[in-house]
Write a protein that holds these residues in place. Sequence first.
Motif, mmCIF file in Angstrom:
data_model
loop_
_atom_site.group_PDB
_atom_site.id
_atom_site.type_symbol
_atom_site.label_atom_id
_atom_site.label_comp_id
_atom_site.label_asym_id
_atom_site.label_seq_id
_atom_site.Cartn_x
_atom_site.Cartn_y
_atom_site.Cartn_z
ATOM 1 N N CYS A 85 -5.715 -7.923 -5.983
ATOM 2 C CA CYS A 85 -4.337 -7.925 -5.475
ATOM 3 C C CYS A 85 -3.501 -8.995 -6.175
ATOM 4 C CB CYS A 85 -4.320 -8.150 -3.970
ATOM 5 S SG CYS A 85 -4.949 -6.743 -3.030
ATOM 6 N N PRO B 229 1.067 1.607 -4.419
ATOM 7 C CA PRO B 229 0.269 0.580 -5.092
ATOM 8 C C PRO B 229 0.606 0.404 -6.574
ATOM 9 C CG PRO B 229 -1.123 1.881 -3.669
ATOM 10 C CD PRO B 229 0.212 2.570 -3.709
ATOM 11 N N GLN C 296 1.879 -3.141 -8.244
ATOM 12 C CA GLN C 296 1.240 -3.865 -9.349
ATOM 13 C C GLN C 296 2.237 -4.128 -10.478
ATOM 14 O OE1 GLN C 296 -2.999 -2.564 -10.107
ATOM 15 N NE2 GLN C 296 -2.504 -1.174 -8.454
ATOM 16 N N LEU D 192 -8.064 -6.725 7.846
ATOM 17 C CA LEU D 192 -7.467 -6.117 6.652
ATOM 18 C C LEU D 192 -7.833 -6.909 5.402
ATOM 19 C CD1 LEU D 192 -5.736 -4.086 5.198
ATOM 20 C CD2 LEU D 192 -3.710 -5.387 5.818
ATOM 21 N N CYS E 260 -4.697 1.254 6.966
ATOM 22 C CA CYS E 260 -4.840 -0.182 6.703
ATOM 23 C C CYS E 260 -3.891 -1.017 7.548
ATOM 24 C CB CYS E 260 -4.576 -0.474 5.227
ATOM 25 S SG CYS E 260 -5.927 0.008 4.178
ATOM 26 N N VAL E 261 -2.715 -0.483 7.809
ATOM 27 C CA VAL E 261 -1.699 -1.311 8.450
ATOM 28 C C VAL E 261 -2.077 -1.648 9.888
ATOM 29 C CG1 VAL E 261 0.650 -1.225 9.326
ATOM 30 C CG2 VAL E 261 0.196 -0.696 6.962
ATOM 31 N N THR F 50 -7.678 0.328 -6.776
ATOM 32 C CA THR F 50 -7.716 -1.000 -7.381
ATOM 33 C C THR F 50 -7.550 -2.077 -6.316
ATOM 34 O OG1 THR F 50 -6.614 -0.042 -9.281
ATOM 35 C CG2 THR F 50 -6.644 -2.424 -9.172
ATOM 36 N N LEU F 51 -6.777 -1.780 -5.282
ATOM 37 C CA LEU F 51 -6.400 -2.811 -4.310
ATOM 38 C C LEU F 51 -7.232 -2.784 -3.028
ATOM 39 C CD1 LEU F 51 -2.504 -2.406 -4.498
ATOM 40 C CD2 LEU F 51 -3.932 -3.982 -5.784
ATOM 41 N N VAL F 52 -7.795 -1.625 -2.719
ATOM 42 C CA VAL F 52 -8.434 -1.462 -1.413
ATOM 43 C C VAL F 52 -9.874 -1.013 -1.595
ATOM 44 C CG1 VAL F 52 -8.224 -0.286 0.813
ATOM 45 C CG2 VAL F 52 -6.200 -0.690 -0.535
ATOM 46 N N GLN F 53 -10.720 -1.407 -0.658
ATOM 47 C CA GLN F 53 -12.115 -0.948 -0.680
ATOM 48 C C GLN F 53 -12.294 0.036 0.487
ATOM 49 O OE1 GLN F 53 -14.710 -4.614 -1.506
ATOM 50 N NE2 GLN F 53 -12.831 -5.476 -0.654
ATOM 51 N N VAL G 34 -10.829 -5.682 3.939
ATOM 52 C CA VAL G 34 -10.773 -4.351 3.319
ATOM 53 C C VAL G 34 -10.129 -4.402 1.943
ATOM 54 C CG1 VAL G 34 -9.714 -2.061 3.545
ATOM 55 C CG2 VAL G 34 -10.769 -3.133 5.529
ATOM 56 N N LEU G 35 -9.207 -5.341 1.769
ATOM 57 C CA LEU G 35 -8.506 -5.434 0.483
ATOM 58 C C LEU G 35 -9.406 -6.048 -0.578
ATOM 59 C CD1 LEU G 35 -5.037 -6.765 1.719
ATOM 60 C CD2 LEU G 35 -5.629 -4.426 1.061
ATOM 61 N N ASP G 36 -9.177 -5.673 -1.819
ATOM 62 C CA ASP G 36 -9.840 -6.334 -2.940
ATOM 63 C C ASP G 36 -8.917 -7.477 -3.346
ATOM 64 O OD1 ASP G 36 -10.837 -7.187 -5.369
ATOM 65 O OD2 ASP G 36 -11.392 -5.175 -6.020
ATOM 66 N N LYS H 293 -15.114 0.174 3.208
ATOM 67 C CA LYS H 293 -15.194 -0.754 4.345
ATOM 68 C C LYS H 293 -14.539 -0.184 5.600
ATOM 69 C CE LYS H 293 -16.138 -4.864 1.870
ATOM 70 N NZ LYS H 293 -15.883 -6.267 1.608
ATOM 71 N N LEU H 294 -13.787 0.889 5.437
ATOM 72 C CA LEU H 294 -13.177 1.521 6.609
ATOM 73 C C LEU H 294 -14.096 2.600 7.191
ATOM 74 C CD1 LEU H 294 -9.507 1.859 5.318
ATOM 75 C CD2 LEU H 294 -10.384 0.225 6.976
ATOM 76 N N MET I 108 -2.418 4.097 3.761
ATOM 77 C CA MET I 108 -1.513 3.010 4.136
ATOM 78 C C MET I 108 -1.492 2.839 5.645
ATOM 79 S SD MET I 108 2.011 2.375 5.038
ATOM 80 C CE MET I 108 3.316 3.192 4.183
ATOM 81 N N GLN I 109 -1.402 3.951 6.357
ATOM 82 C CA GLN I 109 -1.376 3.863 7.816
ATOM 83 C C GLN I 109 -2.695 3.312 8.344
ATOM 84 O OE1 GLN I 109 -0.301 7.005 10.336
ATOM 85 N NE2 GLN I 109 1.658 7.377 9.383
ATOM 86 N N LEU J 270 0.805 -1.217 0.000
ATOM 87 C CA LEU J 270 0.000 0.000 0.000
ATOM 88 C C LEU J 270 0.840 1.271 0.000
ATOM 89 C CD1 LEU J 270 -2.731 -1.207 2.488
ATOM 90 C CD2 LEU J 270 -2.934 -0.961 0.019
ATOM 91 N N ALA K 20 -4.544 3.638 -8.474
ATOM 92 C CA ALA K 20 -3.878 2.370 -8.171
ATOM 93 C C ALA K 20 -4.272 1.863 -6.785
ATOM 94 C CB ALA K 20 -2.361 2.544 -8.261
ATOM 95 N N THR K 21 -4.430 2.776 -5.842
ATOM 96 C CA THR K 21 -4.840 2.359 -4.492
ATOM 97 C C THR K 21 -6.260 1.821 -4.525
ATOM 98 O OG1 THR K 21 -3.453 4.122 -3.600
ATOM 99 C CG2 THR K 21 -5.032 3.125 -2.093
#
Lengths: 379, 479
Positions: free
Chosen positions: A320, A285, A289, A311, B316-317, B347-350, A314-316, B353-354, B313-314, A282, B344-345
């Motif tokens: 990933c 990103p 990729q 976590l 999520c970590v 793409t990887l994170v939803q 939360v991630l897709d 949900k936070l 990033m913080q 993260l 790009a972020t």
Amino acid sequence: MSTARGDQAEALREVLRQSELAGASRRALLLHIDRFPPSLAKPHHLRLAREALGSLAGADRAQFFELSRGRIAIVWRSRGGSELTQVMESLELLLSDQPDGEAPALGELVSLYDLPQQAVWLLDELIEESPGHPPPPATPLDVQQLAGLEAALVQADLAQYARWRTIMRLIPAGPPSARLARIETEPVWEERYFAVHALGAALTPDRGLKADPWLFRRLTRTLDRRMLSMLSVPKDVQGIGTLGISLNVATILGPDFLRFDDALPVSLRGAVIINIRPADMLADPASFQFARNFARSRGYRLALVGAALPLLQVLDLPACGFNYLQTKLAPDIMAAPDTLLGLIPAGTDLVMTGLDRASDIRWAVSHGIALGRGRALAR
Amino acid sequence: MLEAGLARQGIPPTAPGAAGFPVNLGADRALADMAERWLRAPQDKLVLVLHLSRLAAPAPRSHHMRVARVLLQDCAQRANGHVLVLQNQDLALFCSIPRDQQGDSAGAPAQLKATLARLFVADVPDPARLISFWRLDEDPGPFRAYVAGLSGASAPPKDAKQGPAGETMPASALSLAALEEIAAQAPLAELIVQQTGMALSPDRKLALADRLKPSFRQLGVSLAALNLRPVITEALTDPYLLHHFSARLDTRLLRVLHDDLRAEGRLSRAALRGNLPIHVGLSLEAILSPGFARMSRLACAAGLRMGIEVPMMQACVDLELLDHVRSLLDLAGFELILGPLDAATLTLVQPAKLLPDAVKLVWSQPMADAAADPNGGLSTSLVAIGLNRIVLQGVDSEQAVAWGQARGISRFQGAFFDHAQAAARMAGCPGAPACTLRQCVGRASSQGIAGRAGCTNPALLDTASIGPHSGPQGGDGRQ
């Protein structure tokens, strides 16, 4: 066994630290008296259990440590073949006092450790010791110390801090009617890593390497490069089978990895699994990729390690694009296993870590989890 | 946090130079020579060009070049070829493969084309656009045009090439020591910058200026005024050093805000007068610090609304820590904002949900392209967040505003509005003839005395409406 238990725990910590620093080979046993079922926790049972350990008193340089909740640890030098066998047989005998199906497995009551490789696991068991005096928070590195450490690590001989651990396949054995009665295991791949705890104790004993998480993450890039250089000796990687290493995204896209990739026999590329941490994925990103697609185009497999259930939710995860998800068994997972299992994309394998007790392995297998790592599997 | 400030102030994200890939000034000459030879005898000749020059800034980053070059050279070895790094940073692979060995797909170069397209999937929505593949014995025209275009343009290399996160070798002890000193001693009050975010009313019958109202005031720290040496800015391209450094500065920023609130200073007065919430980027550690508790008590007592922006990033970590932070912010009545997020972020994170109160989304053309598909992942993610929770950041053009509007986004932030606000201020300012628009933008952004020097009507600088000004009001408090 004369001093207070907190002191005994501290003495054991010191033995473990010394073993890590010197790379001294030792064996350790931890008897979890606190896990004895009530029916086995009668005074005479406990006396018999302690007496059973007496067989190890004759082992080379044996040291005994009394810990909280009645637990007892022993560290000795030789492999302790015959003495250890005697201990295990005596404890088996004690368990046989229980009716079938009610006795815990021996593996749940006794943990064995190969030192220094597994010292960190035994250290974990000591975290709860001295509850009245929690260790003070470590002083973090500052950036100047970080720079000095990075420079020192480029030259230092890190071989003594290199460790390995094995990911095992969990195979339910026996007839279908008793499917979970017996579980066989076989090694699938070996993960190489540096014992950061020991490294920190040796290089900056007055500072906590991980106390500033961001500077620690940066430091791992230097460790990445050293790991790659250690693995760049062809004779060292020939014949080791599948190998797992932790790398930062920046490392994968850097010149050291490209050199490693160039030197690695093509047949071994598919045998290397690259572990990536969520923070690193993260942090950048787009680079992640790019690195993922590059690594996969060269035949490497990728694992996301260190992401807990919240976590992972939360991630897709399909986006990933990992081959493996490595997550630690935790109460929230045990409470809602389907939540975790429902997140795993097709084509991705789940690796459950933290399988420290025989019951954890049974739990994993009963939920169809086929890959695992943990103390119960390392015995 | 620092990142937004850096980007807003136009500090190059990294040091100049192509990180180990010095541009070969004779490369285009070599290309022309090679092209001439190959076009004379085009039989079995294939050319693949990877147009790194087509990537949007800050790309191409050094890893794009490094990795792509390795792949091209691999292919060249297998296919009797040759690789050229051109002056505009495009890479050209020349191969000679007998027709009977090319097969339908032209063998290794065609495989390479597919590999390269996969690599750049996060950088451009249509990576195929980055790659040209020409069979010279079939149709040499496009290649000939490409070479002619290069020799006509002789484009200088872009000067800012950013590596992947922290790709640089260990920073020198000297640069790290300098960073530590800056974190401890930089005159923070002079480095605080502000930017006013705008809310856009959906009523299309009104003129744009009438539809826009100030929505919030973002405060951050910019190091532009310090004119840092390249070695320092390069060290700060490492996200981990940046997080460490930002956390150090956050502690001091909180103290500045606290002191300003206690003295009813300009920062808080401007926000309170316009009834605008203040947005501040902070690390999780800073929010959990006693300094934040002290500052938030004063802010609450003054009736100041705040939104605290946490880096994704913080967040999520350490989700446990995030929950703790959320509780603290709830208690203070502050908003939890996630950001800044790029394509790009997402793409990887939803992020939905936070459960953030708001999300700062960074505008970019690739992001807009990626969101063009209403059923695509990015569009779905935006809808899941809730369009009313999104602030489109980095808005630098009318096109960006139109894109946001078309998607139903109503809050914006960026240079486009900074300029519009400055133009409105200058229209009503008697001292305006002595100033340029750029000066007015810069002075309004700065919260330090030095940064505002030269303005003869500084009370106007804290106004942010787009419409005509009659005095130094803030917004109308509506969002």
